[in-house]
Design a protein around this motif. Structure first.
Motif, mmCIF file in Angstrom:
data_model
loop_
_atom_site.group_PDB
_atom_site.id
_atom_site.type_symbol
_atom_site.label_atom_id
_atom_site.label_comp_id
_atom_site.label_asym_id
_atom_site.label_seq_id
_atom_site.Cartn_x
_atom_site.Cartn_y
_atom_site.Cartn_z
ATOM 1 N N VAL A 134 12.792 6.203 -6.284
ATOM 2 C CA VAL A 134 13.707 6.009 -5.153
ATOM 3 C C VAL A 134 13.055 5.155 -4.080
ATOM 4 C CG1 VAL A 134 14.988 7.175 -3.309
ATOM 5 C CG2 VAL A 134 14.917 8.169 -5.613
ATOM 6 N N LEU A 135 11.815 5.518 -3.712
ATOM 7 C CA LEU A 135 11.136 4.790 -2.647
ATOM 8 C C LEU A 135 10.796 3.368 -3.081
ATOM 9 C CD1 LEU A 135 9.940 4.716 0.135
ATOM 10 C CD2 LEU A 135 7.882 5.849 -0.729
ATOM 11 N N VAL A 136 10.327 3.204 -4.299
ATOM 12 C CA VAL A 136 9.986 1.865 -4.776
ATOM 13 C C VAL A 136 11.226 0.991 -4.876
ATOM 14 C CG1 VAL A 136 9.123 0.561 -6.775
ATOM 15 C CG2 VAL A 136 7.891 2.580 -5.959
ATOM 16 N N ASN A 188 -3.857 7.200 13.062
ATOM 17 C CA ASN A 188 -2.737 6.508 13.725
ATOM 18 C C ASN A 188 -3.193 5.556 14.819
ATOM 19 O OD1 ASN A 188 -3.227 8.291 15.884
ATOM 20 N ND2 ASN A 188 -1.584 9.686 15.251
ATOM 21 N N ARG A 189 -4.496 5.474 15.056
ATOM 22 C CA ARG A 189 -5.014 4.439 15.951
ATOM 23 C C ARG A 189 -5.050 3.076 15.261
ATOM 24 N NH1 ARG A 189 -10.566 7.512 17.309
ATOM 25 N NH2 ARG A 189 -10.403 7.655 15.016
ATOM 26 N N THR A 190 -5.096 3.067 13.933
ATOM 27 C CA THR A 190 -5.133 1.807 13.188
ATOM 28 C C THR A 190 -3.913 1.626 12.300
ATOM 29 O OG1 THR A 190 -6.497 2.900 11.493
ATOM 30 C CG2 THR A 190 -7.647 1.623 13.185
ATOM 31 N N ALA A 191 -3.437 2.699 11.686
ATOM 32 C CA ALA A 191 -2.295 2.569 10.775
ATOM 33 C C ALA A 191 -0.999 2.318 11.532
ATOM 34 C CB ALA A 191 -2.163 3.821 9.908
ATOM 35 N N TRP A 209 0.816 -1.203 0.000
ATOM 36 C CA TRP A 209 0.000 0.000 0.000
ATOM 37 C C TRP A 209 0.851 1.255 0.000
ATOM 38 C CZ3 TRP A 209 -5.072 0.298 -1.037
ATOM 39 C CH2 TRP A 209 -5.744 -0.927 -1.125
ATOM 40 N N ILE A 210 2.005 1.210 0.636
ATOM 41 C CA ILE A 210 2.914 2.354 0.546
ATOM 42 C C ILE A 210 3.439 2.479 -0.882
ATOM 43 C CG2 ILE A 210 5.093 3.324 1.358
ATOM 44 C CD1 ILE A 210 2.738 3.438 3.366
ATOM 45 N N ARG A 211 3.687 1.350 -1.532
ATOM 46 C CA ARG A 211 4.093 1.362 -2.941
ATOM 47 C C ARG A 211 3.007 2.031 -3.784
ATOM 48 N NH1 ARG A 211 7.434 -2.222 -5.171
ATOM 49 N NH2 ARG A 211 7.002 -3.715 -3.506
ATOM 50 N N TYR A 212 1.759 1.668 -3.536
ATOM 51 C CA TYR A 212 0.640 2.266 -4.252
ATOM 52 C C TYR A 212 0.576 3.767 -4.022
ATOM 53 C CZ TYR A 212 -4.283 3.796 -4.366
ATOM 54 O OH TYR A 212 -5.443 4.502 -4.546
ATOM 55 N N GLU A 213 0.740 4.210 -2.785
ATOM 56 C CA GLU A 213 0.726 5.642 -2.482
ATOM 57 C C GLU A 213 1.835 6.364 -3.234
ATOM 58 O OE1 GLU A 213 -1.632 7.244 -1.115
ATOM 59 O OE2 GLU A 213 -1.761 6.968 1.047
ATOM 60 N N VAL A 244 2.600 5.298 9.141
ATOM 61 C CA VAL A 244 2.466 6.745 8.956
ATOM 62 C C VAL A 244 3.794 7.348 8.519
ATOM 63 C CG1 VAL A 244 2.022 8.927 10.132
ATOM 64 C CG2 VAL A 244 0.504 6.977 10.514
ATOM 65 N N ASP A 245 4.877 6.936 9.155
ATOM 66 C CA ASP A 245 6.194 7.468 8.785
ATOM 67 C C ASP A 245 6.538 7.105 7.342
ATOM 68 O OD1 ASP A 245 6.503 8.571 11.277
ATOM 69 O OD2 ASP A 245 7.845 7.010 12.036
ATOM 70 N N ALA A 246 6.238 5.870 6.939
ATOM 71 C CA ALA A 246 6.514 5.462 5.556
ATOM 72 C C ALA A 246 5.638 6.233 4.583
ATOM 73 C CB ALA A 246 6.279 3.961 5.408
ATOM 74 N N ALA A 247 4.376 6.457 4.962
ATOM 75 C CA ALA A 247 3.455 7.165 4.074
ATOM 76 C C ALA A 247 3.879 8.611 3.852
ATOM 77 C CB ALA A 247 2.044 7.108 4.645
ATOM 78 N N ARG A 248 4.477 9.231 4.850
ATOM 79 C CA ARG A 248 4.952 10.607 4.672
ATOM 80 C C ARG A 248 5.943 10.687 3.512
ATOM 81 N NH1 ARG A 248 3.279 13.602 9.094
ATOM 82 N NH2 ARG A 248 3.008 12.453 11.052
ATOM 83 N N ARG A 249 6.719 9.642 3.319
ATOM 84 C CA ARG A 249 7.707 9.625 2.251
ATOM 85 C C ARG A 249 7.068 9.467 0.875
ATOM 86 N NH1 ARG A 249 11.852 5.183 3.380
ATOM 87 N NH2 ARG A 249 13.102 6.387 1.893
ATOM 88 N N ALA A 250 5.775 9.110 0.849
ATOM 89 C CA ALA A 250 5.068 8.932 -0.412
ATOM 90 C C ALA A 250 4.184 10.116 -0.769
ATOM 91 C CB ALA A 250 4.213 7.662 -0.347
ATOM 92 N N HIS A 251 4.172 11.156 0.092
ATOM 93 C CA HIS A 251 3.295 12.302 -0.143
ATOM 94 C C HIS A 251 4.110 13.589 -0.254
ATOM 95 C CE1 HIS A 251 0.328 9.401 1.309
ATOM 96 N NE2 HIS A 251 -0.581 10.139 0.713
ATOM 97 N N PRO A 252 4.003 14.292 -1.364
ATOM 98 C CA PRO A 252 4.689 15.580 -1.498
ATOM 99 C C PRO A 252 4.224 16.548 -0.406
ATOM 100 C CG PRO A 252 3.845 14.828 -3.613
ATOM 101 C CD PRO A 252 3.258 13.919 -2.577
ATOM 102 N N GLY A 253 5.139 17.425 -0.019
ATOM 103 C CA GLY A 253 4.790 18.453 0.945
ATOM 104 C C GLY A 253 4.940 18.051 2.397
#
Length: 307
Positions: free
Chosen positions: A179-181, A153-156, A129-133, A161-170
């Motif tokens: 790079v991430l993939v 962050n109660r479920t993720a 899912w991080i790959r998808y993001e 969350v830390d990995a997802a930040r790397r998949a979102h600009p800004g």
């Protein structure tokens, strides 16, 4: 067999994909992040009503906060949207934009993957899912779609969350998708078990899958998935197979690398995936497709697991 959704592309776009992220730890914080985003969508010209895709409890809290304005918003339970793999989610998103978006793919979508369900059930699943993001930044780059990805962050959990930040600009820690993939794909796959058997072609794959317990129709789909991957990225040097239904696995050893990080993720033009669509078809109908290119000179691998 996984849900395939639809793979139609949205119309050609003018603009850019606006991929945002919100992290929250309470229903109230979710509503506080969602309300201005949805208001922005309502005010945007040439757009359909914004849509919120999230857990039922969060949607209920959002409806309460919106009051009568809720009639102007679309609400979708995220278990109805995210019905299969991350690759299926690509197809679902592309199909939705093709059918519903304004000119150039204009739409506002508030999206929360099911981290309490499929997306968070294992580290391997979360990685997909991080790959998808990450790949969404390339896949939807031409389209003027605005997405707010909601992370509870109660479920993720903090690692996701830390990995997802790397998949979102800004976010301040964004990594370009290749790079991430590449980093995600650097994690070694476990070696094939000693019980793995060598197969020589489609008929042997089909017979082996049926012999390991897959019903005939599913053995046929799995065979097509393996053949599609081989046709797109062969020649194939060796096919190894192991496992029991439904978790049947075939690993293809290839002469050449699969250099494109988007291989199998770019939606084709037709509405239903077929074997002639190569690794796209394989990713749509199988639970896991792992690609490892190895060091220069090494044989590449595509590992296909049905369920």
């Amino acid at each position: 067999m996984m849900s395939t959704g639809t793979s139609a592309r949205p119309a050609a776009a003018e603009g850019h994909f606006d991929h945002r992220m919100a992290v929250f730890g309470s229903d109230e914080a979710f509503v506080a992040a969602a309300l201005p985003f949805l208001a922005e969508g309502l005010a945007a010209p040439d757009e359909p009503p914004p849509v919120a895709i999230a857990a039922p409890g969060l949607l209920a809290a959002l409806r309460d906060a919106l009051g009568t304005d809720a009639r102007n918003i679309g609400f979708i339970d995220h278990t109805d949207w995210y019905t299969g793999t991350a690759a299926n989610a690509v197809a679902q998103g592309a199909g939705y934009l093709a059918a519903n978006a304004g000119p150039g793919g204009r739409a506002h979508l508030l999206m929360e993957p099911d981290w309490a369900g499929r997306a968070g059930r294992s580290a391997r699943e979360s990685t997909e899912w991080i790959r998808y993001e990450s790949l969404a930044n390339l896949l939807f780059a031409p389209f003027a779609t605005t997405v707010l990805c909601a992370y509870d962050n109660r479920t993720a959990g903090p690692a996701v969350v830390d990995a997802a930040r790397r998949a979102h600009p800004g976010t301040g820690v964004y990594e370009q998708p290749p790079v991430l993939v590449r980093e995600l794909d650097a994690v070694p796959l476990p070696p094939p078990p000693r019980a793995a058997v060598g197969l020589s072609g489609p008929e042997e794959v089909r017979a082996w899958a049926a012999g390991r317990g897959l019903p005939s129709a599913e053995a046929e789909v799995f065979t097509h998935a393996v053949v599609a991957a081989a046709a797109a990225h062969g020649p194939v040097v060796e096919i190894l197979a192991w496992g029991d239904a439904p978790a049947c696995v075939c690993e293809l050893w290839l002469c050449r690398a699969v250099a494109d990080p988007l291989a199998g993720f770019v939606p084709p033009g037709s509405a239903e995936p077929g074997p002639e669509q190569g690794l796209w078809f394989t990713r749509q109908v199988c639970a896991y497709v792992d690609v490892r290119d190895g060091a220069p000179g090494d044989r590449a691998r595509i590992r296909v697991q049905y369920a």
